[in-house]
Design a protein around this motif. Structure first.
Motif, short mmCIF file in Angstrom:
data_model
loop_
_atom_site.label_atom_id
_atom_site.label_comp_id
_atom_site.label_asym_id
_atom_site.label_seq_id
_atom_site.Cartn_x
_atom_site.Cartn_y
_atom_site.Cartn_z
N ASP A 74 0.83 -1.21 0.00
CA ASP A 74 0.00 0.00 0.00
C ASP A 74 0.86 1.26 0.00
O ASP A 74 0.38 2.33 -0.40
N ALA A 75 2.08 1.13 0.45
CA ALA A 75 3.01 2.26 0.42
C ALA A 75 4.43 1.71 0.51
O ALA A 75 4.66 0.60 0.99
N VAL A 76 5.35 2.51 0.02
CA VAL A 76 6.77 2.14 0.06
C VAL A 76 7.53 3.28 0.75
O VAL A 76 7.26 4.47 0.51
N ILE A 77 8.46 2.89 1.62
CA ILE A 77 9.24 3.86 2.39
C ILE A 77 10.71 3.72 1.97
O ILE A 77 11.26 2.62 2.03
N CYS A 78 11.31 4.81 1.53
CA CYS A 78 12.71 4.77 1.08
C CYS A 78 13.61 5.41 2.14
O CYS A 78 13.36 6.55 2.57
N LEU A 79 14.67 4.70 2.51
CA LEU A 79 15.57 5.19 3.56
C LEU A 79 17.02 5.20 3.08
O LEU A 79 17.48 4.23 2.47
N GLY A 80 17.71 6.29 3.34
CA GLY A 80 19.10 6.38 2.93
C GLY A 80 19.78 7.56 3.61
O GLY A 80 19.16 8.31 4.38
N LEU A 106 4.58 9.13 -8.45
CA LEU A 106 3.64 9.71 -9.43
C LEU A 106 3.24 8.71 -10.51
O LEU A 106 2.08 8.63 -10.88
N VAL A 107 4.19 7.94 -11.01
CA VAL A 107 3.85 7.04 -12.13
C VAL A 107 3.11 5.79 -11.66
O VAL A 107 2.37 5.19 -12.44
N THR A 108 3.31 5.40 -10.41
CA THR A 108 2.62 4.19 -9.94
C THR A 108 1.33 4.50 -9.18
O THR A 108 0.47 3.63 -9.05
N GLY A 109 1.22 5.71 -8.65
CA GLY A 109 0.05 6.05 -7.83
C GLY A 109 0.13 5.45 -6.43
O GLY A 109 -0.84 5.54 -5.67
N VAL A 110 1.25 4.85 -6.11
CA VAL A 110 1.45 4.28 -4.76
C VAL A 110 2.27 5.29 -3.95
O VAL A 110 3.29 5.79 -4.45
N PRO A 111 1.85 5.62 -2.74
CA PRO A 111 2.67 6.53 -1.94
C PRO A 111 4.08 5.97 -1.73
O PRO A 111 4.24 4.82 -1.32
N VAL A 112 5.07 6.79 -2.05
CA VAL A 112 6.47 6.40 -1.81
C VAL A 112 7.10 7.55 -1.04
O VAL A 112 7.18 8.67 -1.55
N THR A 113 7.50 7.32 0.19
CA THR A 113 7.98 8.42 1.01
C THR A 113 9.50 8.45 1.08
O THR A 113 10.18 7.45 0.88
N PHE A 114 10.01 9.64 1.38
CA PHE A 114 11.44 9.95 1.24
C PHE A 114 12.07 10.10 2.62
O PHE A 114 12.01 11.17 3.23
N GLY A 115 12.65 9.03 3.09
CA GLY A 115 13.34 9.06 4.38
C GLY A 115 14.83 9.04 4.17
O GLY A 115 15.53 8.17 4.69
N VAL A 116 15.30 9.97 3.35
CA VAL A 116 16.73 10.03 3.02
C VAL A 116 17.32 11.27 3.67
O VAL A 116 16.87 12.39 3.40
N ILE A 117 18.31 11.07 4.53
CA ILE A 117 19.00 12.21 5.13
C ILE A 117 20.00 12.74 4.12
O ILE A 117 20.78 11.97 3.53
N THR A 118 19.97 14.04 3.89
CA THR A 118 21.00 14.69 3.07
C THR A 118 21.63 15.75 3.98
O THR A 118 20.96 16.70 4.38
N SER A 119 22.88 15.55 4.33
CA SER A 119 23.48 16.45 5.31
C SER A 119 24.90 16.83 4.90
O SER A 119 25.51 16.18 4.04
N ASP A 120 25.40 17.86 5.54
CA ASP A 120 26.77 18.30 5.27
C ASP A 120 27.79 17.45 6.03
O ASP A 120 28.90 17.26 5.57
N THR A 121 27.38 16.97 7.21
CA THR A 121 28.34 16.25 8.06
C THR A 121 27.70 15.00 8.66
O THR A 121 26.47 14.88 8.74
N LEU A 122 28.57 14.11 9.12
CA LEU A 122 28.10 12.90 9.81
C LEU A 122 27.35 13.28 11.08
O LEU A 122 26.33 12.67 11.42
N GLU A 123 27.84 14.32 11.76
CA GLU A 123 27.18 14.74 13.01
C GLU A 123 25.72 15.14 12.74
O GLU A 123 24.81 14.78 13.51
#
Ligand code: INI
Length: 158
Positions: A74-80, A106-123
């Motif tokens: 029913d939904a897909v969760i992306c983590l990175g 958008l193309v599948t109509g299935v909710p796909v959420t974005f759990g991807v951290i984009t950061s400058d540092t490891l901290e």
């Protein structure tokens, strides 16, 4: 009074696919724990959660698309986690992950959420993976739960 639709945060049999990147696994393991914990605390059974590992954030959209197209979720969760200091390719990896995830949804109509951290540092990444700035994995799981409810309501007759 206009009709309003609000997503519920209760899981009632929905099935969730989680795609998680192994790159920066010290961080992504925390995102995965946060996501699974959030799903279970909102009523999801282990049997209705499938976790798929991919090499890096760039690879999330392709596998998310396979899961979304399978009809089994029913939904897909992306983590990175993409950290600027680690690569001159930061913009490419983070940008393609974000664009790709949005495209799949958008193309599948299935909710796909974005759990991807984009950061400058490891901290900063640590802060967003279960310490002082919350857990982006849990946030993405809650977004997925809410969107399954919204999609059900907007696609069923009133
Ligand atoms: N993948 C990440 O998830 N985070 C990164 O910070 C990263 N860096 O630094 O390059 C990264 N690269 C790998 C990429 O996501 C793919 O796995 C690889 O290019 C194979 O397609």
């Amino acid at each position: 009074m206009p009709r309003e639709i609000h997503g519920q945060l209760t899981v009632d049999g929905q099935r969730f696919g989680i795609v998680v990147s192994r790159f920066n696994e010290f961080i992504t393991n925390k995102l995965l724990s946060g996501a699974v914990d959030a799903l279970k605390r909102h009523g999801c059974d282990d049997d209705n959660i499938t976790c798929v590992y991919v090499p890096g954030a760039f690879d999330l959209p392709m596998v998310a698309k396979k899961l979304a197209e399978s009809g089994s979720y029913d939904a897909v969760i992306c983590l990175g986690c993409v950290i600027r200091g680690q690569t001159p390719h930061f913009e490419f990896v983070a940008g393609e992950a974000a664009k790709g995830v949005a495209h799949v949804s958008l193309v599948t109509g299935v909710p796909v959420t974005f759990g991807v951290i984009t950061s400058d540092t490891l901290e900063q990444a640590v802060e967003r993976a279960g310490s002082k700035a919350g857990n982006r994995g849990a946030d993405a799981a809650l977004g997925a739960i809410e969107l399954t409810s919204v999609v059900t309501q907007v696609t069923s007759p009133s």
